[in-house]
Write a protein that holds these residues in place. Structure first.
Motif, PDB file in Angstrom:
ATOM      1  N   PRO A 227       0.843  -1.216   0.000  1.00  0.00           N
ATOM      2  CA  PRO A 227       0.000   0.000   0.000  1.00  0.00           C
ATOM      3  C   PRO A 227       0.873   1.260   0.000  1.00  0.00           C
ATOM      4  O   PRO A 227       1.819   1.357   0.784  1.00  0.00           O
ATOM      5  CB  PRO A 227      -0.783  -0.115   1.314  1.00  0.00           C
ATOM      6  CG  PRO A 227      -0.564  -1.509   1.795  1.00  0.00           C
ATOM      7  CD  PRO A 227       0.709  -1.988   1.222  1.00  0.00           C
ATOM      8  N   ILE A 228       0.573   2.191  -0.867  1.00  0.00           N
ATOM      9  CA  ILE A 228       1.351   3.445  -0.914  1.00  0.00           C
ATOM     10  C   ILE A 228       0.450   4.660  -0.821  1.00  0.00           C
ATOM     11  O   ILE A 228       0.904   5.784  -0.989  1.00  0.00           O
ATOM     12  CB  ILE A 228       2.245   3.530  -2.186  1.00  0.00           C
ATOM     13  CG1 ILE A 228       1.413   3.314  -3.448  1.00  0.00           C
ATOM     14  CG2 ILE A 228       3.404   2.563  -2.118  1.00  0.00           C
ATOM     15  CD1 ILE A 228       2.151   3.622  -4.740  1.00  0.00           C
ATOM     16  N   GLY A 229      -0.833   4.447  -0.550  1.00  0.00           N
ATOM     17  CA  GLY A 229      -1.752   5.575  -0.418  1.00  0.00           C
ATOM     18  C   GLY A 229      -3.153   5.007  -0.323  1.00  0.00           C
ATOM     19  O   GLY A 229      -3.344   3.791  -0.219  1.00  0.00           O
ATOM     20  N   GLU A 230      -4.130   5.927  -0.365  1.00  0.00           N
ATOM     21  CA  GLU A 230      -5.512   5.476  -0.276  1.00  0.00           C
ATOM     22  C   GLU A 230      -5.921   4.781  -1.588  1.00  0.00           C
ATOM     23  O   GLU A 230      -5.859   5.394  -2.659  1.00  0.00           O
ATOM     24  CB  GLU A 230      -6.422   6.678  -0.005  1.00  0.00           C
ATOM     25  CG  GLU A 230      -7.761   6.254   0.538  1.00  0.00           C
ATOM     26  CD  GLU A 230      -8.669   7.456   0.810  1.00  0.00           C
ATOM     27  OE1 GLU A 230      -9.883   7.262   0.912  1.00  0.00           O
ATOM     28  OE2 GLU A 230      -8.141   8.587   0.890  1.00  0.00           O
ATOM     29  N   ARG A 231      -6.276   3.511  -1.510  1.00  0.00           N
ATOM     30  CA  ARG A 231      -6.625   2.666  -2.664  1.00  0.00           C
ATOM     31  C   ARG A 231      -5.528   2.744  -3.738  1.00  0.00           C
ATOM     32  O   ARG A 231      -5.796   2.820  -4.933  1.00  0.00           O
ATOM     33  CB  ARG A 231      -7.991   3.075  -3.233  1.00  0.00           C
ATOM     34  CG  ARG A 231      -9.129   2.724  -2.287  1.00  0.00           C
ATOM     35  CD  ARG A 231     -10.462   2.644  -3.007  1.00  0.00           C
ATOM     36  NE  ARG A 231     -10.934   3.900  -3.537  1.00  0.00           N
ATOM     37  CZ  ARG A 231     -11.636   4.786  -2.837  1.00  0.00           C
ATOM     38  NH1 ARG A 231     -11.959   4.533  -1.591  1.00  0.00           N
ATOM     39  NH2 ARG A 231     -12.032   5.902  -3.394  1.00  0.00           N
ATOM     40  N   ARG A 232      -4.295   2.805  -3.238  1.00  0.00           N
ATOM     41  CA  ARG A 232      -3.160   2.900  -4.170  1.00  0.00           C
ATOM     42  C   ARG A 232      -2.118   1.875  -3.727  1.00  0.00           C
ATOM     43  O   ARG A 232      -1.745   1.817  -2.545  1.00  0.00           O
ATOM     44  CB  ARG A 232      -2.602   4.326  -4.111  1.00  0.00           C
ATOM     45  CG  ARG A 232      -1.686   4.662  -5.237  1.00  0.00           C
ATOM     46  CD  ARG A 232      -1.443   6.173  -5.309  1.00  0.00           C
ATOM     47  NE  ARG A 232      -0.235   6.427  -6.081  1.00  0.00           N
ATOM     48  CZ  ARG A 232      -0.167   6.303  -7.405  1.00  0.00           C
ATOM     49  NH1 ARG A 232      -1.224   5.962  -8.088  1.00  0.00           N
ATOM     50  NH2 ARG A 232       0.973   6.524  -8.030  1.00  0.00           N
ATOM     51  N   TYR A 233      -1.657   1.069  -4.707  1.00  0.00           N
ATOM     52  CA  TYR A 233      -0.741  -0.031  -4.379  1.00  0.00           C
ATOM     53  C   TYR A 233       0.437  -0.032  -5.359  1.00  0.00           C
ATOM     54  O   TYR A 233       0.326   0.429  -6.484  1.00  0.00           O
ATOM     55  CB  TYR A 233      -1.464  -1.380  -4.467  1.00  0.00           C
ATOM     56  CG  TYR A 233      -2.610  -1.474  -3.491  1.00  0.00           C
ATOM     57  CD1 TYR A 233      -2.402  -1.925  -2.191  1.00  0.00           C
ATOM     58  CD2 TYR A 233      -3.904  -1.076  -3.861  1.00  0.00           C
ATOM     59  CE1 TYR A 233      -3.453  -1.983  -1.283  1.00  0.00           C
ATOM     60  CE2 TYR A 233      -4.948  -1.130  -2.959  1.00  0.00           C
ATOM     61  CZ  TYR A 233      -4.724  -1.584  -1.673  1.00  0.00           C
ATOM     62  OH  TYR A 233      -5.745  -1.634  -0.782  1.00  0.00           O
ATOM     63  N   SER A 234       1.547  -0.589  -4.863  1.00  0.00           N
ATOM     64  CA  SER A 234       2.727  -0.698  -5.715  1.00  0.00           C
ATOM     65  C   SER A 234       3.117  -2.173  -5.821  1.00  0.00           C
ATOM     66  O   SER A 234       3.143  -2.884  -4.808  1.00  0.00           O
ATOM     67  CB  SER A 234       3.866   0.122  -5.093  1.00  0.00           C
ATOM     68  OG  SER A 234       4.965   0.138  -5.970  1.00  0.00           O
ATOM     69  N   PHE A 235       3.414  -2.614  -7.036  1.00  0.00           N
ATOM     70  CA  PHE A 235       3.839  -4.004  -7.268  1.00  0.00           C
ATOM     71  C   PHE A 235       5.278  -3.989  -7.775  1.00  0.00           C
ATOM     72  O   PHE A 235       5.593  -3.241  -8.713  1.00  0.00           O
ATOM     73  CB  PHE A 235       2.931  -4.674  -8.314  1.00  0.00           C
ATOM     74  CG  PHE A 235       1.498  -4.781  -7.852  1.00  0.00           C
ATOM     75  CD1 PHE A 235       1.053  -5.911  -7.181  1.00  0.00           C
ATOM     76  CD2 PHE A 235       0.597  -3.741  -8.079  1.00  0.00           C
ATOM     77  CE1 PHE A 235      -0.275  -6.004  -6.751  1.00  0.00           C
ATOM     78  CE2 PHE A 235      -0.717  -3.826  -7.653  1.00  0.00           C
ATOM     79  CZ  PHE A 235      -1.154  -4.962  -6.987  1.00  0.00           C
ATOM     80  N   LYS A 236       6.100  -4.840  -7.170  1.00  0.00           N
ATOM     81  CA  LYS A 236       7.495  -4.913  -7.612  1.00  0.00           C
ATOM     82  C   LYS A 236       7.574  -5.933  -8.746  1.00  0.00           C
ATOM     83  O   LYS A 236       7.138  -7.080  -8.586  1.00  0.00           O
ATOM     84  CB  LYS A 236       8.376  -5.343  -6.448  1.00  0.00           C
ATOM     85  CG  LYS A 236       9.855  -5.061  -6.689  1.00  0.00           C
ATOM     86  CD  LYS A 236      10.735  -5.787  -5.718  1.00  0.00           C
ATOM     87  CE  LYS A 236      10.652  -5.252  -4.314  1.00  0.00           C
ATOM     88  NZ  LYS A 236      11.593  -5.972  -3.417  1.00  0.00           N
ATOM     89  N   LEU A 237       8.107  -5.504  -9.900  1.00  0.00           N
ATOM     90  CA  LEU A 237       8.187  -6.377 -11.079  1.00  0.00           C
ATOM     91  C   LEU A 237       9.639  -6.538 -11.518  1.00  0.00           C
ATOM     92  O   LEU A 237      10.474  -5.674 -11.231  1.00  0.00           O
ATOM     93  CB  LEU A 237       7.403  -5.773 -12.252  1.00  0.00           C
ATOM     94  CG  LEU A 237       5.965  -5.299 -11.982  1.00  0.00           C
ATOM     95  CD1 LEU A 237       5.386  -4.700 -13.268  1.00  0.00           C
ATOM     96  CD2 LEU A 237       5.096  -6.449 -11.487  1.00  0.00           C
ATOM     97  N   ASN A 238       9.892  -7.633 -12.244  1.00  0.00           N
ATOM     98  CA  ASN A 238      11.235  -7.811 -12.792  1.00  0.00           C
ATOM     99  C   ASN A 238      11.336  -7.281 -14.217  1.00  0.00           C
ATOM    100  O   ASN A 238      12.420  -6.935 -14.681  1.00  0.00           O
ATOM    101  CB  ASN A 238      11.622  -9.288 -12.769  1.00  0.00           C
ATOM    102  CG  ASN A 238      11.815  -9.751 -11.330  1.00  0.00           C
ATOM    103  OD1 ASN A 238      12.457  -9.066 -10.538  1.00  0.00           O
ATOM    104  ND2 ASN A 238      11.220 -10.878 -10.978  1.00  0.00           N
ATOM    105  N   ARG A 239      10.189  -7.287 -14.930  1.00  0.00           N
ATOM    106  CA  ARG A 239      10.187  -6.762 -16.303  1.00  0.00           C
ATOM    107  C   ARG A 239       8.781  -6.212 -16.615  1.00  0.00           C
ATOM    108  O   ARG A 239       7.801  -6.610 -15.953  1.00  0.00           O
ATOM    109  CB  ARG A 239      10.623  -7.807 -17.316  1.00  0.00           C
ATOM    110  CG  ARG A 239       9.915  -9.112 -17.222  1.00  0.00           C
ATOM    111  CD  ARG A 239      10.738 -10.266 -17.803  1.00  0.00           C
ATOM    112  NE  ARG A 239      10.181 -11.515 -17.374  1.00  0.00           N
ATOM    113  CZ  ARG A 239       9.132 -12.107 -17.944  1.00  0.00           C
ATOM    114  NH1 ARG A 239       8.549 -11.563 -18.989  1.00  0.00           N
ATOM    115  NH2 ARG A 239       8.650 -13.240 -17.479  1.00  0.00           N
ATOM    116  N   PRO A 240       8.684  -5.338 -17.630  1.00  0.00           N
ATOM    117  CA  PRO A 240       7.397  -4.684 -17.914  1.00  0.00           C
ATOM    118  C   PRO A 240       6.279  -5.673 -18.216  1.00  0.00           C
ATOM    119  O   PRO A 240       5.126  -5.419 -17.880  1.00  0.00           O
ATOM    120  CB  PRO A 240       7.720  -3.815 -19.137  1.00  0.00           C
ATOM    121  CG  PRO A 240       9.185  -3.562 -19.048  1.00  0.00           C
ATOM    122  CD  PRO A 240       9.781  -4.780 -18.440  1.00  0.00           C
ATOM    123  N   ALA A 241       6.610  -6.820 -18.827  1.00  0.00           N
ATOM    124  CA  ALA A 241       5.566  -7.782 -19.199  1.00  0.00           C
ATOM    125  C   ALA A 241       4.801  -8.305 -17.993  1.00  0.00           C
ATOM    126  O   ALA A 241       3.678  -8.802 -18.138  1.00  0.00           O
ATOM    127  CB  ALA A 241       6.207  -8.944 -19.953  1.00  0.00           C
TER     128      ALA A 241
END
Lengths: 298, 251
Positions: free
Chosen positions: A247-261
């Motif tokens: 969670p990084i804010g209200e109804r806001r999330y961050s996903f850690k990815l290895n590549r754009p796909a």
């Protein structure tokens, strides 16, 4: 000659190992950040450099002068902006600077004192008593005091803590000018975006040890990860996504990815859960992401 | 150039800016002592032959005020700087521990001397001025200011709170100055207290200072000078050692 050379510095306070074999060098003209969580040992290290604390072992040099054996020269080379807002209640702003200049043996320093008063926007308050100043103004005077003897190396220990945006910007503008003029700047701050923007190299301390030391650009690209930040209409993420999402804010999330796909499976899971995406962006990690990763790993 | 003149200047203006509190108030206090004690005891106490009690009281009060204010100057300056945190501004510059000591010491002697001189001038209202050996008096005044100024530096370094400094002042400085023959000759004391008084360095300072006024004293002035001088040297050595090691100043 390096601006700052620290070799194997250790310091204990009772059972607490505040610094454990810390070594690093800062070149002349660098803008360098010393980062770490509270209690990491940043202020202890600065205190050792400033001669306010004595190291149990190791050696620190400022512009080639040992801070213990050749303390007079070392202190002439160093300006320190302390973290605590301290001031002498008997003095005005100008008197504070004149006295500080005198402590360094500079008894005719009016021109430079006027220049730093102007540079830090203290003209209107120059003849006010220190007690009458706001916290932000007192912070400016602390910076001015550190600069009064034109030190080639300047250490700023949390200079923008509790300071408003306007002052923060004018302060950095002034410090940048000093850096362009050849002064070496060493900064500690909890505002990581400041370090990311200003500093060419960064050292990270944790529990009295250096856990990262590299150029800012290298640190930012060290992991190779990407961050996919998504704003959604509802909070009930499916369990598979909730495990990955930070969670990084209200109804806001961050996903850690290895590549754009790897964005597509995230979006697909949201579609499947009938959760609309209001906004989405893919970004490289910022210093805060890198800092958190390094601190978790260390 | 050294930072010493500036640190000394700061120490001088620090008390001068609040002159009513640091100079005038102790002078008034000493005048009250003179007024009360002289009225209460003038006709009952005879200390030295040919010296009336008010005249006897004058050098004691001058010296007591000088000593207490010399102590107050260095100790209060240091404790205030430590508690407000502005001590950092004199610890960061290249000021040596000896220069640090000298600035606080001279500041203390100066304030002590100003108060002492003020008290003496005030006593002229009651007693005509009389100094038989001014050089002895001056010597003991400087030595007294130096000794108590140094003790103030030690107390200021050691204390971490105002309470601790107040305890130092109430349980060490006050007994030392009051039980030193300011208001009496120690020969009028019972043997036990007379012997105790001989271990009080402030007694020698006051006795020697009084010799300068009347040419009479309980102890030979040279003995007093040696004892007080020895105490000053020993305490200064301790103070310089604390400063050199950064005791409670540089962790």
């Amino acid at each position: 000659m390096t601006a700052l050379s620290i070799k194997g510095i250790s310091k204990r306070f009772g059972q607490l190992h505040a610094l454990n074999q810390v070594s690093l060098e800062v070149e002349q003209g660098e803008f360098f950040a010393l980062l770490g969580p509270n209690g990491a040992g940043k202020t202890t290290l600065i205190s050792i450099l400033a001669g306010l604390t004595r190291a149990d072992s190791g050696e620190a040099r400022i512009m080639g002068h040992c801070v213990q054996r050749d303390y007079r020269q070392a202190r002439r080379m160093l300006g320190v902006v302390p973290q605590e807002l301290a001031f002498d209640p008997f003095l005005t702003v100008r008197e504070t600077l004149v006295f500080q200049s005198g402590y360094f043996g500079l008894h005719r320093n009016t021109r430079w004192i006027d220049a730093i008063i102007d540079g830090l926007g203290l003209q209107d308050k120059a003849d006010s008593n220190m007690r009458a100043l706001s916290g932000g103004m007192k912070r400016r005077v602390l910076v001015a005091q550190a600069l009064v003897h034109k030190p080639p190396v300047i250490i700023l220990d949390e200079p923008t803590a509790g300071v408003d945006v306007e002052l923060r910007q004018s302060l950095w503008q002034f410090i940048r000018t000093l850096n362009h003029d050849g002064h070496t700047i060493i900064l500690t701050t909890h505002y990581l975006e400041e370090a990311e923007t200003l500093c060419q190299r960064i050292a990270m301390l944790k529990s009295g040890q250096i856990v990262a030391l590299d150029k800012t650009a290298n640190l930012l690209h060290s992991g190779g990860e990407l961050y996919f930040d998504v704003s959604v209409e509802r909070d009930d993420l499916p369990p598979a996504l909730a495990n990955q999402a930070k969670p990084i804010g209200e109804r806001r999330y961050s996903f850690k990815l290895n590549r754009p796909a790897e964005m597509e499976p995230v979006l697909a899971a949201l579609r499947e859960a009938h959760i609309d995406v209001a906004d989405a962006s893919l970004r490289h990690p910022d210093l805060e992401d890198v800092f958190v990763q390094i601190m978790e790993r260390a | 150039m050294s930072g010493f003149p500036t640190l000394l200047h700061k120490e001088l203006i620090r008390f001068w800016r609040v002159w009513f509190q640091t100079i005038v108030a102790p002078i008034i206090t000493a005048m009250l002592y003179l007024l009360i004690f002289s009225h209460a005891l003038a006709h009952r106490v005879s200390v030295y032959p040919g010296v009336d009690y008010i005249s006897f009281l004058v050098p004691g009060l001058v010296m007591m005020s000088l000593l207490q204010n010399a102590f107050a100057n260095s100790s209060s300056s240091l404790i205030q700087s430590k508690i407000t945190g502005n001590i950092v501004f004199v610890l960061l510059p290249p000021i040596s521990w000896f220069e640090f000591y000298a600035a606080y010491l001279i500041g203390s002697i100066f304030r002590g001397a100003m108060v002492g001189l003020g008290v003496w001038l005030g006593t002229w209202l009651f007693v005509p001025p009389h100094l038989q050996h001014p050089v002895w008096s001056l010597l003991f005044a400087l030595l007294g200011g130096g000794l108590l100024g140094t003790l103030g530096i030690v107390a200021g370094i050691w204390s971490e709170k105002f309470d601790q400094l107040a305890a130092f002042q109430n349980f060490i400085i006050m007994p030392l100055t009051f039980l030193s023959g300011v208001f009496y000759s120690i020969h009028s004391l019972p043997t036990f207290w007379l012997n105790i008084s001989r271990f009080n360095p402030v007694f020698y300072l006051i006795d020697g200072f009084r010799y300068g006024f009347f040419g009479i004293s309980d102890v030979a002035p040279l003995t007093s000078l040696l004892v007080a001088g020895g105490c000053f040297v020993a305490l200064s050595a301790l103070c310089l050692l604390l400063l050199q090691r950064g005791y409670k100043l540089r962790h």
